[in-house]
Motif scaffolding. Structure first.
Motif, PDB file in Angstrom:
ATOM      1  N   LYS A   1      41.032  36.145  51.505  1.00 33.72           N
ATOM      2  CA  LYS A   1      39.913  36.713  50.740  1.00 33.72           C
ATOM      3  C   LYS A   1      39.873  36.067  49.362  1.00 33.72           C
TER       4      LYS A   1
ATOM      5  N   GLY B   1      51.595  40.002  51.733  1.00 29.88           N
ATOM      6  CA  GLY B   1      51.844  39.021  50.676  1.00 29.88           C
ATOM      7  C   GLY B   1      52.889  38.005  51.044  1.00 29.88           C
TER       8      GLY B   1
ATOM      9  N   ILE C   1      48.497  44.667  51.263  1.00 26.00           N
ATOM     10  CA  ILE C   1      47.322  44.030  50.653  1.00 26.00           C
ATOM     11  C   ILE C   1      46.056  44.350  51.457  1.00 26.00           C
TER      12      ILE C   1
ATOM     13  N   GLY D   1      40.115  35.485  45.654  1.00 27.17           N
ATOM     14  CA  GLY D   1      40.949  36.133  44.643  1.00 27.17           C
ATOM     15  C   GLY D   1      42.277  36.606  45.177  1.00 27.17           C
ATOM     16  N   ASP D   2      42.549  36.321  46.417  1.00 23.94           N
ATOM     17  CA  ASP D   2      43.810  36.769  47.014  1.00 23.94           C
ATOM     18  C   ASP D   2      44.694  35.548  47.307  1.00 23.94           C
ATOM     19  N   GLY D   3      44.370  34.859  48.380  1.00 27.32           N
ATOM     20  CA  GLY D   3      45.115  33.640  48.670  1.00 27.32           C
ATOM     21  C   GLY D   3      46.060  33.797  49.832  1.00 27.32           C
ATOM     22  N   CYS D   4      46.963  32.792  49.953  1.00 21.12           N
ATOM     23  CA  CYS D   4      47.853  32.728  51.121  1.00 21.12           C
ATOM     24  C   CYS D   4      48.789  33.919  51.177  1.00 21.12           C
ATOM     25  N   GLY D   5      49.348  34.087  52.351  1.00 20.40           N
ATOM     26  CA  GLY D   5      50.324  35.161  52.495  1.00 20.40           C
ATOM     27  C   GLY D   5      50.692  35.372  53.943  1.00 20.40           C
ATOM     28  N   TYR D   6      51.418  36.421  54.187  1.00 18.19           N
ATOM     29  CA  TYR D   6      51.906  36.713  55.541  1.00 18.19           C
ATOM     30  C   TYR D   6      51.543  38.136  55.943  1.00 18.19           C
TER      31      TYR D   6
END
Lengths: 75, 378
Positions: free
Chosen positions: A37, A9, A67, A39-44
């Motif tokens: 994916k 996240g 995640i 329904g998820d979105g950006c992140g690390y």
């Protein structure tokens, strides 16, 4: 041998995850999560080469929300 | 210029804070938590370092519970509006700043909550606790206390109040705007759920930065927006610190805060406090022999206090005293200091006081000059 990508996240979670892994002898890097994916979105993600299960256990024990996990064979 | 308004914001900042700020603008120029390129990750790493440093400094185990806000007022509003629901009761001290009082009063006027104010006794903790206990009821959800008054410097027995709150399962929040970096503060030992701080005062960071250290519970948000995480979801993330950190962070301010904490660690918080405390005691000693000067607090009788001294000269309005001192290059603040409750307590709500707040960098020569100038106004 596999490169494990653990999406956690936020960048703060990624920093914390990197530190947890390092404290357990696993060197990891922080990378922008490349697979977004629906329904998820950006992140690390924290990315490391090594055994998946012990690393995930360390992260879970430290309270880090995972995640998704992907592994790429690099052998 | 003799700067004696450190309760408003500290000046000068330690040289390393200034250098860290400059370096941040030059080298840590990317938006942390957004991009994946080297400088964005490097900047994020610096922010994380300060988050960890801040957590350790204030006795918080989980660094993600440290949230950077625009200022202490925003941190306080986040706690108050994020916790309280209709029918809740709140207890505050009679020394609170408007940052605590006004959000509560707004909710009270909307008939959503009620609040009571306990009476602090500067010299008798027992009486303070008795009054505090008398304000609690079955609906008390939150206790919000200042650590140290921004008008008088006097501190509250937070450890005892925190223990009572913990026993009764009441949320305990503290406004440490005036004391952070100066008085001992250990969030765990004091049983504090939410600690609100101004980074630009005793922590030496630039203005425009506050800190909220929570307990990991999911507060309702005051502000929602981009966090760089879970972007596909229209709902604000439920994890910290992202939940309470929408929008771009004050990166250079946060990095400078890290340098401020390093300075305090290296100098010793106790040494900083002692130096400032000695200045206040020196001023008090000089003033208490003048019958025309009213100091409101006997600082010699206090076990600990934040470096703030309020006074008035006979019936001369405080604003006039401050104006005359300003003409001589002495910077002090007059008026109500956004804390009408404290002024009501000491009977100065109509006229206010003149407030002197020195810092670790204030010299003996500066203080003696200021004392001499003040005495000439009698």
């Amino acid at each position: 041998m596999a490169e494990i990508r653990v999406k956690v996240g936020s960048v703060t979670n990624a920093q914390k995850a990197k530190k947890v892994l390092l404290n357990n002898g696993i060197h990891a890097a922080i990378k922008r999560a490349v697979q977004i994916k629906k329904g998820d979105g950006c992140g690390y993600s924290v990315v490391f080469v090594g055994e998946r299960e012990p690393a995930l256990l360390y992260l879970k024990q430290a309270g880090i929300k995972i995640i998704s996990v992907t592994a790429n064979d690099i052998s | 210029m003799i700067y004696l308004d450190n309760s408003a914001t500290s000046y000068p900042k330690p040289p390393e804070v200034f250098e860290a700020y400059k370096k941040a603008i030059k080298y840590y120029h990317s938006n942390p938590g957004r991009g994946g390129y080297d400088n964005a990750l490097l900047t994020a790493e610096k922010i994380f370092e300060v988050r960890e440093k801040t957590a350790v400094f204030f006795g918080e185990k989980q660094c993600e519970n440290v949230c950077f806000t625009a200022n202490c007022t925003q941190a306080i509003n986040t706690v108050i509006k994020g916790i309280l629901k209709e029918g809740d009761h709140v207890v505050i001290s009679d020394l609170e700043h408007n940052a605590v009082l006004r959000p509560l009063e707004k909710l009270r006027l909307q008939s959503k909550i009620t609040y009571d104010t306990f009476t602090s006794d500067f010299y008798d903790e027992k009486k303070t606790i008795e009054s505090f206990l008398g304000c609690l009821n079955d609906h008390t959800k939150l206790v919000f206390c200042t650590h140290a008054s921004n008008v008088l410097g006097v501190s509250l027995p937070l450890q005892k109040i925190g223990k009572i709150c913990k026993e009764r399962r009441i949320i305990f929040a503290v406004d440490a705007a005036q004391s952070g970096g100066i008085l001992l503060m250990d969030k765990q030992a004091f049983h504090i759920d939410y600690l609100c701080l101004a980074a630009h005062k005793g922590l030496f960071a630039p203005m425009g930065l506050g800190v909220l250290i929570g307990n990991g519970s999911k507060l309702e948000t005051l502000v929602e927006g981009g966090t760089g995480s879970q972007s596909a979801n229209a709902v604000q993330p439920d994890f910290m610190p992202d939940r309470l950190e929408s929008g771009t962070a004050n990166v250079s301010g946060i990095i400078a805060l890290g340098a401020g904490i390093d300075f305090i660690d290296r100098t010793g918080r106790e040494n900083i406090h002692k130096s400032e405390k000695d200045i206040i005691l020196h001023i008090y000693d000089s003033f208490c022999h003048c019958s025309e000067i009213n100091c409101y607090v006997n600082y010699e009788q206090l076990a600990q206090f934040s470096p703030v001294l309020s006074f008035n000269i006979a019936d001369v309005p405080g604003e006039i005293v401050a104006q005359k001192l300003a003409q001589q290059g002495i910077c002090v603040r007059a008026g109500l200091h956004c804390a009408p409750l404290a002024h009501r307590k000491i009977g100065t709500d109509a006229c206010g006081t003149v407030r002197i707040s020195p810092s670790f960098f204030t010299t003996e020569k500066e203080i003696n000059c200021a004392i001499s100038c003040i005495k000439k106004l009698i």
